[in-house]
Write a protein that holds these residues in place. Structure first.
Motif, PDB file in Angstrom:
ATOM      1  N   LEU A 166      44.802   3.687  38.425  1.00  0.00           N
ATOM      2  CA  LEU A 166      45.421   5.007  38.568  1.00  0.00           C
ATOM      3  C   LEU A 166      46.809   5.176  37.850  1.00  0.00           C
ATOM      4  N   SER A 167      46.748   4.173  36.710  1.00  0.00           N
ATOM      5  CA  SER A 167      47.941   3.965  36.090  1.00  0.00           C
ATOM      6  C   SER A 167      48.393   5.295  35.367  1.00  0.00           C
ATOM      7  N   GLY A 168      47.505   6.055  34.696  1.00  0.00           N
ATOM      8  CA  GLY A 168      47.543   7.243  33.962  1.00  0.00           C
ATOM      9  C   GLY A 168      47.362   8.521  34.662  1.00  0.00           C
ATOM     10  N   ALA A 169      47.845   8.471  36.111  1.00  0.00           N
ATOM     11  CA  ALA A 169      47.980   9.802  37.117  1.00  0.00           C
ATOM     12  C   ALA A 169      48.837  10.597  36.575  1.00  0.00           C
ATOM     13  N   ASP A 170      48.663  11.929  36.502  1.00  0.00           N
ATOM     14  CA  ASP A 170      49.616  12.856  36.322  1.00  0.00           C
ATOM     15  C   ASP A 170      49.348  14.201  37.193  1.00  0.00           C
ATOM     16  N   TRP A 171      50.096  15.227  37.199  1.00  0.00           N
ATOM     17  CA  TRP A 171      49.921  16.204  38.075  1.00  0.00           C
ATOM     18  C   TRP A 171      48.825  16.989  37.792  1.00  0.00           C
ATOM     19  N   ALA A 172      48.195  16.989  36.763  1.00  0.00           N
ATOM     20  CA  ALA A 172      47.061  17.807  36.471  1.00  0.00           C
ATOM     21  C   ALA A 172      45.826  17.232  37.387  1.00  0.00           C
ATOM     22  N   ASP A 173      45.725  15.726  37.235  1.00  0.00           N
ATOM     23  CA  ASP A 173      44.756  14.827  38.022  1.00  0.00           C
ATOM     24  C   ASP A 173      45.016  15.311  39.306  1.00  0.00           C
ATOM     25  N   VAL A 174      46.052  15.340  39.800  1.00  0.00           N
ATOM     26  CA  VAL A 174      46.628  15.468  41.530  1.00  0.00           C
ATOM     27  C   VAL A 174      45.951  16.766  41.898  1.00  0.00           C
ATOM     28  N   THR A 175      46.397  17.843  40.848  1.00  0.00           N
ATOM     29  CA  THR A 175      46.219  19.318  41.238  1.00  0.00           C
ATOM     30  C   THR A 175      44.522  19.505  41.471  1.00  0.00           C
ATOM     31  N   LEU A 176      43.688  18.965  40.371  1.00  0.00           N
ATOM     32  CA  LEU A 176      42.366  19.118  40.243  1.00  0.00           C
ATOM     33  C   LEU A 176      41.571  18.274  41.217  1.00  0.00           C
ATOM     34  N   CYS A 177      41.857  17.360  41.347  1.00  0.00           N
ATOM     35  CA  CYS A 177      41.165  16.402  42.501  1.00  0.00           C
ATOM     36  C   CYS A 177      41.401  16.712  43.682  1.00  0.00           C
ATOM     37  N   GLY A 178      42.671  17.347  44.021  1.00  0.00           N
ATOM     38  CA  GLY A 178      43.118  17.588  45.399  1.00  0.00           C
ATOM     39  C   GLY A 178      42.372  18.895  45.397  1.00  0.00           C
ATOM     40  N   ALA A 179      42.199  19.858  44.675  1.00  0.00           N
ATOM     41  CA  ALA A 179      41.562  21.211  44.937  1.00  0.00           C
ATOM     42  C   ALA A 179      40.201  20.776  45.261  1.00  0.00           C
ATOM     43  N   VAL A 180      39.420  20.134  44.440  1.00  0.00           N
ATOM     44  CA  VAL A 180      38.101  19.910  44.554  1.00  0.00           C
ATOM     45  C   VAL A 180      37.699  19.123  46.029  1.00  0.00           C
ATOM     46  N   THR A 181      38.601  18.152  46.212  1.00  0.00           N
ATOM     47  CA  THR A 181      38.382  17.548  47.524  1.00  0.00           C
ATOM     48  C   THR A 181      38.620  18.251  48.598  1.00  0.00           C
ATOM     49  N   LEU A 182      39.690  19.319  48.721  1.00  0.00           N
ATOM     50  CA  LEU A 182      40.121  20.189  49.862  1.00  0.00           C
ATOM     51  C   LEU A 182      38.806  21.058  49.963  1.00  0.00           C
TER      52      LEU A 182
END
Length: 344
Positions: A198-214
């Motif tokens: 998770l060392s390269g995490a950024d807000w784009a990853d959070v947004t995409l993965c969060g939306a898909v998971t939701l």
């Protein structure tokens, strides 16, 4: 007795709100862990400032550490834990196998191959990112597995066997590419990513993965009654009016897409989808209207703390989160096997 403790919706709602409060507190505490001196108050102050509520009375360096580094990483850990645990619960219900998890479909190995093609061979001439390559590989692997299962006549057992075949195929391809084309530095970077990072995490990853998971969680919740029916087998579910084939295709597709998105951002993190659904099932029972949201919350809390352990225990050296989940998951896996043996 455990399965009936949370039958009422108000009590279940209070239980989930409590879990979300624990998750929020865990995120705030975990962000403070590290070489920079931060407090929980600093974390909340930065978040409130970014949301437009007041101003944070801390240095810009600390604000950047919270907002640009630790917060997106911790949120991505929570999303990955929630999504992988949710997918594990769905897989165990659809396949009626308590040892099933998202990687049984070969999605992880397919994502690994896609990422290695980008990182080592440079396909796309820099226009395709590592995450995009991993996502494409995951989707391709899932399509191949479903094609093999359909060609073998369908059914849950054939899906599992096709998943095993797909896993072995793409794992072999990944090993071949790394051995034949990568230098020592590339090999180290790819292997670290494959173990979960998770060392390269950024807000784009959070947004995409969060939306898909939701979206995946909402789709699965709409089919919670059908998942309850699957508990009694495909024949019983069909007798209850459940369109077995289409529900299975829908939920397997959702599981594959959620897992692909998470693996493309964080690499291969195993055992979360295997262990956490059992923990949630122990807390709230087998009914999926309760089980699915509880699994997501428990998985999120679990991964937040696993990531904290991974980046701090051997600091400044970081341990891949997949290694930590495996160290925790293997003993839990043994317990599950033992319980299956004694319940026969």
């Amino acid at each position: 007795m455990v399965a009936t403790r949370f039958d009422s919706r108000p009590l279940l709602g209070a239980y989930l709100l409590g879990g979300l409060a624990v998750l929020a507190a865990s995120i705030a505490v975990v962000i403070t862990i590290g070489p920079a001196s931060l407090s929980v108050g600093d974390v909340y102050a930065v978040v409130f400032e970014r949301l437009g509520f007041g101003s944070a009375d801390i240095s810009r360096i600390k604000e950047g550490i919270v907002w640009e580094l630790r917060l997106p990483r911790t949120l991505l850990a929570a999303v990955c834990g929630a999504g992988l645990a949710l997918c594990g619960a769905i897989m165990q219900s659809l396949l009626r196998n308590p040892l099933a998890d998202p990687f049984v479909l070969g999605i992880s190995s397919g994502a690994s191959t896609g990422a290695v093609l980008i990182a080592v061979l440079g396909l796309g001439a820099g226009a395709v990112s590592l995450s995009a390559g991993a996502f494409a590989g995951a989707v391709l692997s899932f399509a191949l597995v479903m094609l093999l299962a359909a060609g073998a006549g369908g059914g849950t057992s054939r899906v599992v066997l096709a998943g095993v075949a797909g896993t072995q195929l793409f794992s072999a391809l990944t090993s071949f590419i790394v051995i034949s084309s990568a230098d020592a530095e590339q090999t180290r970077g790819v292997l670290f990513w494959l173990l979960g990072s998770l060392s390269g995490a950024d807000w784009a990853d959070v947004t995409l993965c969060g939306a898909v998971t939701l979206v995946g969680l909402l789709v699965c919740l709409t089919q919670s009654s059908a998942l309850d029916a699957f508990t009694f087998g495909n024949t019983a579910a069909a007798a209850l009016g459940v369109p077995v084939r289409w529900i299975r295709i829908l939920l397997l597709t959702v599981t594959a897409l959620v897992t692909a998105a998470l693996v493309s951002a964080a690499g291969a993190i195993g055992f979360v989808g295997l262990v956490l659904p059992h923990a949630a099932r122990f807390l709230v029972g087998p009914r999926h209207s309760r089980l699915l949201p509880t699994t997501a919350v428990v998985g999120a809390i679990f991964m937040v703390w696993v990531d904290a352990i991974a980046r701090t225990v051997f600091a400044p050296q970081e341990v891949p989160v997949g290694v930590v989940t495996a160290l925790i998951g293997v003993p839990a896996f043994a317990v599950i096997l033992f319980r299956m043996r004694t319940s026969r």
